[in-house]
Motif scaffolding. Structure first.
Motif, PDB file in Angstrom:
ATOM      1  N   CYS A 322       0.808  -1.220   0.000  1.00  0.00           N
ATOM      2  CA  CYS A 322       0.000   0.000   0.000  1.00  0.00           C
ATOM      3  C   CYS A 322       0.839   1.268   0.000  1.00  0.00           C
ATOM      4  O   CYS A 322       0.289   2.378  -0.162  1.00  0.00           O
ATOM      5  CB  CYS A 322      -0.928   0.016   1.220  1.00  0.00           C
ATOM      6  N   LEU A 323       2.133   1.148   0.201  1.00  0.00           N
ATOM      7  CA  LEU A 323       2.978   2.340   0.244  1.00  0.00           C
ATOM      8  C   LEU A 323       3.029   3.005  -1.126  1.00  0.00           C
ATOM      9  O   LEU A 323       3.117   2.327  -2.162  1.00  0.00           O
ATOM     10  CB  LEU A 323       4.388   1.970   0.702  1.00  0.00           C
ATOM     11  N   PRO A 324       2.972   4.333  -1.169  1.00  0.00           N
ATOM     12  CA  PRO A 324       3.003   5.010  -2.481  1.00  0.00           C
ATOM     13  C   PRO A 324       4.328   4.873  -3.204  1.00  0.00           C
ATOM     14  O   PRO A 324       4.396   5.074  -4.425  1.00  0.00           O
ATOM     15  CB  PRO A 324       2.725   6.481  -2.111  1.00  0.00           C
ATOM     16  N   THR A 325       5.379   4.526  -2.490  1.00  0.00           N
ATOM     17  CA  THR A 325       6.687   4.362  -3.130  1.00  0.00           C
ATOM     18  C   THR A 325       6.900   2.972  -3.717  1.00  0.00           C
ATOM     19  O   THR A 325       7.936   2.711  -4.324  1.00  0.00           O
ATOM     20  CB  THR A 325       7.793   4.645  -2.106  1.00  0.00           C
ATOM     21  N   THR A 326       5.945   2.056  -3.523  1.00  0.00           N
ATOM     22  CA  THR A 326       6.084   0.687  -4.039  1.00  0.00           C
ATOM     23  C   THR A 326       5.721   0.657  -5.516  1.00  0.00           C
ATOM     24  O   THR A 326       4.642   1.108  -5.917  1.00  0.00           O
ATOM     25  CB  THR A 326       5.172  -0.273  -3.257  1.00  0.00           C
ATOM     26  N   SER A 327       6.603   0.110  -6.321  1.00  0.00           N
ATOM     27  CA  SER A 327       6.363   0.032  -7.762  1.00  0.00           C
ATOM     28  C   SER A 327       5.348  -1.055  -8.080  1.00  0.00           C
ATOM     29  O   SER A 327       5.042  -1.917  -7.252  1.00  0.00           O
ATOM     30  CB  SER A 327       7.676  -0.245  -8.501  1.00  0.00           C
ATOM     31  N   ASP A 328       4.833  -1.037  -9.304  1.00  0.00           N
ATOM     32  CA  ASP A 328       3.842  -2.033  -9.720  1.00  0.00           C
ATOM     33  C   ASP A 328       4.434  -3.440  -9.699  1.00  0.00           C
ATOM     34  O   ASP A 328       3.781  -4.396  -9.262  1.00  0.00           O
ATOM     35  CB  ASP A 328       3.333  -1.702 -11.126  1.00  0.00           C
ATOM     36  N   GLU A 329       5.653  -3.571 -10.186  1.00  0.00           N
ATOM     37  CA  GLU A 329       6.287  -4.889 -10.209  1.00  0.00           C
ATOM     38  C   GLU A 329       6.526  -5.411  -8.789  1.00  0.00           C
ATOM     39  O   GLU A 329       6.285  -6.586  -8.501  1.00  0.00           O
ATOM     40  CB  GLU A 329       7.612  -4.800 -10.968  1.00  0.00           C
ATOM     41  N   GLU A 330       6.982  -4.538  -7.904  1.00  0.00           N
ATOM     42  CA  GLU A 330       7.215  -4.947  -6.521  1.00  0.00           C
ATOM     43  C   GLU A 330       5.903  -5.273  -5.821  1.00  0.00           C
ATOM     44  O   GLU A 330       5.827  -6.205  -5.011  1.00  0.00           O
ATOM     45  CB  GLU A 330       7.954  -3.838  -5.775  1.00  0.00           C
ATOM     46  N   ARG A 331       4.845  -4.542  -6.143  1.00  0.00           N
ATOM     47  CA  ARG A 331       3.548  -4.807  -5.527  1.00  0.00           C
ATOM     48  C   ARG A 331       3.021  -6.183  -5.939  1.00  0.00           C
ATOM     49  O   ARG A 331       2.505  -6.933  -5.116  1.00  0.00           O
ATOM     50  CB  ARG A 331       2.545  -3.727  -5.923  1.00  0.00           C
ATOM     51  N   ARG A 332       3.161  -6.516  -7.208  1.00  0.00           N
ATOM     52  CA  ARG A 332       2.709  -7.840  -7.659  1.00  0.00           C
ATOM     53  C   ARG A 332       3.534  -8.947  -7.013  1.00  0.00           C
ATOM     54  O   ARG A 332       3.008 -10.023  -6.721  1.00  0.00           O
ATOM     55  CB  ARG A 332       2.788  -7.920  -9.184  1.00  0.00           C
ATOM     56  N   ARG A 367      -8.796  -1.460  -3.502  1.00  0.00           N
ATOM     57  CA  ARG A 367      -9.328  -2.529  -4.349  1.00  0.00           C
ATOM     58  C   ARG A 367      -8.357  -2.941  -5.446  1.00  0.00           C
ATOM     59  O   ARG A 367      -8.486  -4.027  -6.012  1.00  0.00           O
ATOM     60  CB  ARG A 367     -10.655  -2.090  -4.964  1.00  0.00           C
ATOM     61  N   LEU A 368      -7.423  -2.058  -5.744  1.00  0.00           N
ATOM     62  CA  LEU A 368      -6.435  -2.409  -6.756  1.00  0.00           C
ATOM     63  C   LEU A 368      -5.636  -3.639  -6.351  1.00  0.00           C
ATOM     64  O   LEU A 368      -5.225  -4.440  -7.205  1.00  0.00           O
ATOM     65  CB  LEU A 368      -5.491  -1.217  -6.987  1.00  0.00           C
ATOM     66  N   LEU A 369      -5.436  -3.823  -5.054  1.00  0.00           N
ATOM     67  CA  LEU A 369      -4.654  -4.967  -4.591  1.00  0.00           C
ATOM     68  C   LEU A 369      -5.345  -6.280  -4.929  1.00  0.00           C
ATOM     69  O   LEU A 369      -4.687  -7.297  -5.161  1.00  0.00           O
ATOM     70  CB  LEU A 369      -4.425  -4.868  -3.080  1.00  0.00           C
TER      71      LEU A 369
END
Length: 719
Positions: A322-332, A367-369
């Motif tokens: 949920c951190l704003p600094t987390t990239s899309d690839e790292e989030r996945r 909800r994006l998660l």
């Protein structure tokens, strides 16, 4: 002469129903009714209209439901006077409903208030303020044990609570029974053992019993951790036993000493000896690494500590995603959850994990998660739950496909790295392809391996040729150890299946006793029935393969001579050996072994007194007093995400949705070890329905990569 059926009625109004007696209150009283008794003749009334008739003929017709005709019964001096009574008023249905509801509500409030008051009264009795202390005798050897043994360590022969009461003093000179471990088998034995027969001591690094089948539910918050544990000391109290928090390191069979290691208050390891007369090994097994590198990046699921670490790791990944600094690839990657192993534990954890992600966490997180969450199950076989019926396995796969849980079959993990998993998988044409999968969490659940203590003991004993467990005979005695002294139960043991060797040795001895050559001996059908009976009594698990003795005899009587020679009989017995499989490493198997061993120990203790009187100290006492162990498979069940599957063996099984889930819960609810844990389980399921699974706090000192060896064993003192 008084007429027939005539009675003296002092007060006629008492014969009327209550509503009409109330109506009479508004009518002026007539003195003559009080002064004179009225003689009433009861005649046959009209249908549905009871009648009262006086001796002088005045009649009153009345009906309990509705007053039809009313005439005042006059005395003889007031015959020409009559007064009409008003009809009683009836309440409406709504009014009656309100009165009934108020009555029920009042009863409910009164009962509830009484229960609350009773609870507070009971709660007040649980607080104690007296600080009374008694003088308790303690043996000098309990405070200062003597030293000895091969390593000259302290020998714990007496405990500080051996003289606390008369029962403890009577038991301290009983045969010493030592139980290693607090698993299913050990707890079942302690609950069935007679308290007065043995001096019992439990040794385990965990001071609680863990209800392992429900452990996947605790990892996601469906159940609280304290609902799955029962303090061992509560169970040991029943047999007036002792508990030592430590680990068994070795056993000296000749001196009958167990080497135990325990941590001192300063954190150092301290070792001592514990003597025994009989020892029961139930230390379980460890997770099988299969030689895969990088397991320090994985989580395991064997203990309460593992469940707590998994729960914190999952929530931690969501918070970092949920951190704003987390990239899309790292989030996945953080939201990629991998389960290595498609057995019951791995499947149930994947199902529980998906339920939590889908039902609870997505309500509180962006909800994006939800669109980026992925759950993967890596299975080396062609189906998950491969020990179940094929139809049930396929149903579980279809259920996972519906829930978007990715099942990778015919795949083997090659290496686990900090941010990804390398694995090989066979394609449809049989080609092996190496693939990689990003992961933020990995659960390693790929079977069990031999415990280090069992591995050390197996190296010292003859006949221990199994690399995964201690081999026992059908009486659960460890092969190679002194007869009747050492037993093994649960996942750390396996029952020997040597039907052919045993029977062939028996027949050789029998033929030599008769002066015949075993190689030329022939077995008739009658002899074969006697041999089969001996096989069933010695190896109960072979009974299913000896149901049709006549067919087996005809099948292996190749020369149709009506008898079996030695080679034909050996081939038959070896065929039976090949069909016998090892007992499953499940909780029900360990529970049955613990119950069996407790009953045997009770029988042995009962027979011991007679043997001492007759000075008999040799022979196979176990086989003389009790039958061999026979495992009864009661079925297997697994939770697969708002659905469950049941496999009862022999092709019998079923699967279903929520109704099957409720049945699955009911079975485990009934198998729970105590009333306390049953109440806590019911409360946890109720809390999940009302408030969800909740969100545990993340431990601040836990890092991303934590293994079981990085944390001390959990001490659940707040049971």
């Amino acid at each position: 002469m008084r007429p027939q059926h005539v009675r003296s009625v002092p007060n006629l109004s008492s014969l009327l129903p209550r509503p009409y007696r109330k109506a009479l209150r508004g009518v002026p009283k007539q003195p003559s009714l009080a002064k004179f008794s009225t003689q009433v003749q009861l005649q046959t009334p009209p249908r549905h209209s009871p009648t009262l008739r006086s001796s002088h003929g005045s009649t009153a017709f009345f009906n309990y439901g509705k007053l039809e005709t009313w005439g005042t019964i006059l005395p003889r001096n007031r015959r020409h006077t009559s007064t009409s009574l008003p009809k009683p008023s009836r309440r409406s249905r709504f009014t009656r409903l309100c009165f009934k509801s108020a009555a029920y509500l009042g009863v409910f409030v009164a009962v509830g208030t009484g229960l609350v008051i009773a609870f507070f009264v009971y709660d007040a009795t649980t607080y104690r303020e007296d600080l009374s202390a008694l003088d308790i005798p303690v043996s000098e050897l309990a405070l200062h044990p003597r030293r000895g043994g091969p390593k000259n360590l302290p020998i714990i022969e007496h405990f500080i609570d051996d003289d606390e009461c008369d029962a403890s003093r009577n038991q301290k000179h009983k045969p010493k029974l030592v139980v290693l471990g607090t698993g299913w088998g050990s707890i079942a034995l302690l609950k069935k053992l007679k308290p007065e027969d043995y001096h019992v001591t439990i040794i385990s690094p965990s001071n609680y019993f863990l209800f392992t089948p429900m452990l996947p539910s605790a990892t996601v918050g469906t159940l609280e951790l304290r609902s799955l544990v029962e303090p061992v000391r509560r169970i040991v109290t029943r047999v007036k036993g002792h508990f030592l928090k430590g680990s068994a390191e070795d056993i000296d069979f000749s001196a009958k000493l167990i080497e135990v290691s325990a941590k001192t208050p300063s954190g150092k390891q301290e070792r001592f000896y514990l003597p025994y007369d009989k020892v029961i090994i139930g230390v379980g097994a460890i997770t099988n690494p299969h030689g895969v590198k990088g397991l320090e990046y994985c989580n395991f699921l064997k203990d309460i500590t593992d469940a707590r670490l998994i729960r914190n790791k999952i929530i931690g990944n969501f918070e970092r995603a949920c951190l704003p600094t987390t990239s899309d690839e790292e989030r996945r990657r953080l939201l990629s959850f991998v389960v290595s192993g498609g057995g019951p534990t791995g499947v149930e954890f994947a199902a529980e994990l998906f339920d939590m992600l889908n039902e609870d966490l997505c309500r509180f997180y962006p909800r994006l998660l939800r669109n980026e969450i992925s759950v993967h199950v890596i299975q080396s076989r062609s189906h998950i739950l491969n020990t179940y019926e094929e139809t049930l396995s396929k149903y579980a796969e279809e259920r996972f496909a519906h829930d978007q849980v990715d099942v990778l079959t015919n795949a083997r993990v090659k290496e686990v790295q900090a941010d990804k998993i390398l694995f090989t998988q066979k394609d449809a044409d049989g080609t092996v392809v190496t693939k990689e999968l990003p992961m933020g969490f990995c659960l390693w659940s790929t079977g069990v391996a031999q415990n280090p203590l069992c591995e050390k003991l197996a190296a010292k004993l003859e006949g221990q040729n199994n690399k995964h467990a201690l081999v026992t005979d059908t009486h659960l005695r460890v092969i190679g150890a002194p007869l009747g002294d050492v037993y093994a139960i649960g996942d750390c043991s396996t029952v020997q299946n040597n039907v052919s060797d045993h029977i062939v040795t028996f027949l050789r001895t029998l033929s030599w006793e008769k002066g015949k050559d075993p190689e030329t001996m022939h077995i008739s059908f009658a002899d074969w029935r006697a041999v089969a009976k001996r096989v069933k009594s010695r190896f109960p698990q072979a009974s299913d393969h000896l149901k049709r003795l006549d067919k087996l005899f005809q099948q292996y009587d190749k020369d149709q001579s009506g008898s079996l020679d030695f080679s034909e009989l050996s081939e038959l017995l070896h065929q039976i050996d090949s069909k016998l499989t090892s007992l499953p490493a499940t909780a029900q198997r360990a529970h049955q072994q613990g119950m069996y061993l407790a009953q045997k120990m009770n029988k042995v203790a009962k027979a011991q007194y007679g043997m001492e009187l007759n000075h008999v100290d040799y022979g196979d006492l176990d086989e003389a007093v009790y039958k061999a162990f026979e495992y009864h498979h009661l079925g297997s069940l697994a939770y697969i995400g708002n659905a469950a599957v049941f496999d009862f063996g022999d092709g019998i099984g079923f699967s279903g949705g929520l109704l099957a889930v409720y049945l699955w819960r009911s079975i485990y609810f009934a198998q729970s070890v105590s009333f306390r844990t049953r109440v806590l389980l019911a409360m946890d399921w109720g809390k999940r329905a009302l408030f969800g699974r909740g969100e545990p706090p993340v431990a601040p000192k836990l890092h991303d990569h934590v293994t079981l060896t990085d944390t001390p064993c959990a001490d659940l003192m707040n049971y």
